[in-house]
Design a protein around this motif. Structure first.
Motif, mmCIF file in Angstrom:
data_model
loop_
_atom_site.group_PDB
_atom_site.id
_atom_site.type_symbol
_atom_site.label_atom_id
_atom_site.label_comp_id
_atom_site.label_asym_id
_atom_site.label_seq_id
_atom_site.Cartn_x
_atom_site.Cartn_y
_atom_site.Cartn_z
ATOM 1 N N SER A 1 69.355 55.940 -20.571
ATOM 2 C CA SER A 1 69.607 54.889 -19.581
ATOM 3 C C SER A 1 68.480 54.815 -18.560
ATOM 4 N N LEU A 2 67.989 55.963 -18.120
ATOM 5 C CA LEU A 2 66.870 55.971 -17.182
ATOM 6 C C LEU A 2 65.596 55.442 -17.848
ATOM 7 N N ASP B 1 63.115 51.919 -17.133
ATOM 8 C CA ASP B 1 61.765 52.259 -16.673
ATOM 9 C C ASP B 1 61.789 53.090 -15.398
ATOM 10 N N ALA B 2 62.783 53.965 -15.288
ATOM 11 C CA ALA B 2 62.918 54.849 -14.132
ATOM 12 C C ALA B 2 62.170 56.150 -14.420
ATOM 13 N N HIS C 1 66.265 53.366 -10.746
ATOM 14 C CA HIS C 1 67.142 54.518 -10.959
ATOM 15 C C HIS C 1 68.609 54.123 -10.797
ATOM 16 N N LEU C 2 68.899 53.245 -9.838
ATOM 17 C CA LEU C 2 70.267 52.732 -9.708
ATOM 18 C C LEU C 2 70.633 51.934 -10.951
ATOM 19 N N LEU C 3 69.704 51.142 -11.425
ATOM 20 C CA LEU C 3 69.944 50.357 -12.639
ATOM 21 C C LEU C 3 70.212 51.278 -13.828
ATOM 22 N N GLY C 4 69.385 52.296 -14.015
ATOM 23 C CA GLY C 4 69.580 53.229 -15.121
ATOM 24 C C GLY C 4 70.922 53.941 -15.034
ATOM 25 N N TRP C 5 71.256 54.416 -13.824
ATOM 26 C CA TRP C 5 72.540 55.097 -13.642
ATOM 27 C C TRP C 5 73.714 54.156 -13.898
#
Length: 193
Positions: free
Chosen positions: A114-115, A119-120, A165-169
Motif C-alpha cells: 500500500s505504501l 509512492d510513499a 503516507h496517509l494515502l498508502g495507509w
C-alpha cells in the motif's frame, strides 16, 4: 509537496504539512476524523481516526484505524529522522482465514504494498500483525467464529510527500476491510473530515 523554505522546527511548517495531509485524496469509503493527538511523544503531533464504510451499506463499518503524524526537530535516535508515523488498521476477516499460518506476513505485505503503490518513501519501519479468533459457546454457541486482523506499524516518512503516507495507509485499511483495489486510472476524491 516540495521542500519548504521555513525552518523545519517552525510550527508553521508543521501546520503546512498537516494541511497537505488533510487534502490527500483517499478513497470515498474512508471517513477520516481529526482526534486529539498524543502530547508527550513529540512537540508536534496530529492524529486521525478512520472508518472504512461499506459502499453497499453506509451503516456498516468494515474496518477502523488510526494515523498519527509526529514531528520532533530534535530527531529522536529511534526515528532516524524528524518525522514519525504511527498507525493501526483493524477489520474482521472471513473465519476460514484464522488458521492461515501466513496471515501475519500477508498483513505486513499489504502495508508495504500500500505504501509502495502510493509512492510513499519510508525507512525504519516496524510493526506487528495480530489476529484474534473469537469463538462463541453456551447461549452464544450459534454465532459463527470470527477473525479480527490488526496491523500496527510505525515508520519514518520521507518528508517531501507525507500526504502519500496517509494515502498508502488508507489503502491498507481498505485492503484489510476486504474492499477491492481502485482500478488503475481511477482517482479517489479527497477524504471527508
Amino acid at each position: 509537496m516540495g521542500m519548504h523554505t521555513l525552518r523545519h522546527d517552525d510550527a508553521t511548517y508543521f501546520a503546512d504539512v498537516v494541511e497537505t495531509v488533510k487534502a490527500a485524496a483517499v478513497r470515498p469509503q474512508v471517513h477520516l476524523t481529526e482526534v486529539p493527538a498524543p502530547r508527550r511523544i513529540a512537540p508536534h503531533a496530529v492524529a486521525f481516526s478512520a472508518e472504512v464504510i461499506d459502499p453497499k451499506n453506509a451503516d456498516d463499518v468494515l474496518g477502523t484505524g488510526r494515523f498519527v503524524l509526529l514531528h520532533d526537530p530534535a530527531s529522536p535516535e529511534a526515528w532516524h529522522g524528524t518525522w514519525r508515523i504511527v498507525t493501526f488498521a483493524r477489520a474482521e476477516l472471513e473465519s476460514e482465514m484464522a488458521t492461515d499460518p501466513a496471515l501475519g506476513a500477508v498483513g505486513w505485505d499489504w502495508l508495504l504494498e500500500s505504501l509502495k503503490d502510493a509512492d510513499a518513501i519510508y525507512s525504519a519501519e516496524a510493526g506487528t500483525v495480530t489476529r484474534v479468533v473469537n469463538e462463541s459457546f453456551g447461549g452464544l454457541g450459534e454465532r459463527p467464529s470470527s477473525v479480527e486482523l490488526e496491523v500496527r506499524a510505525s515508520w519514518t516518512p520521507d518528508e517531501s510527500n507525507i500526504a502519500a503516507h496517509l494515502l498508502g495507509w488508507s489503502n491498507l485499511m481498505c485492503t484489510v476491510a476486504g474492499l477491492p483495489p481502485v482500478p488503475e486510472g481511477v482517482t479517489a476524491l479527497p477524504g471527508r473530515f
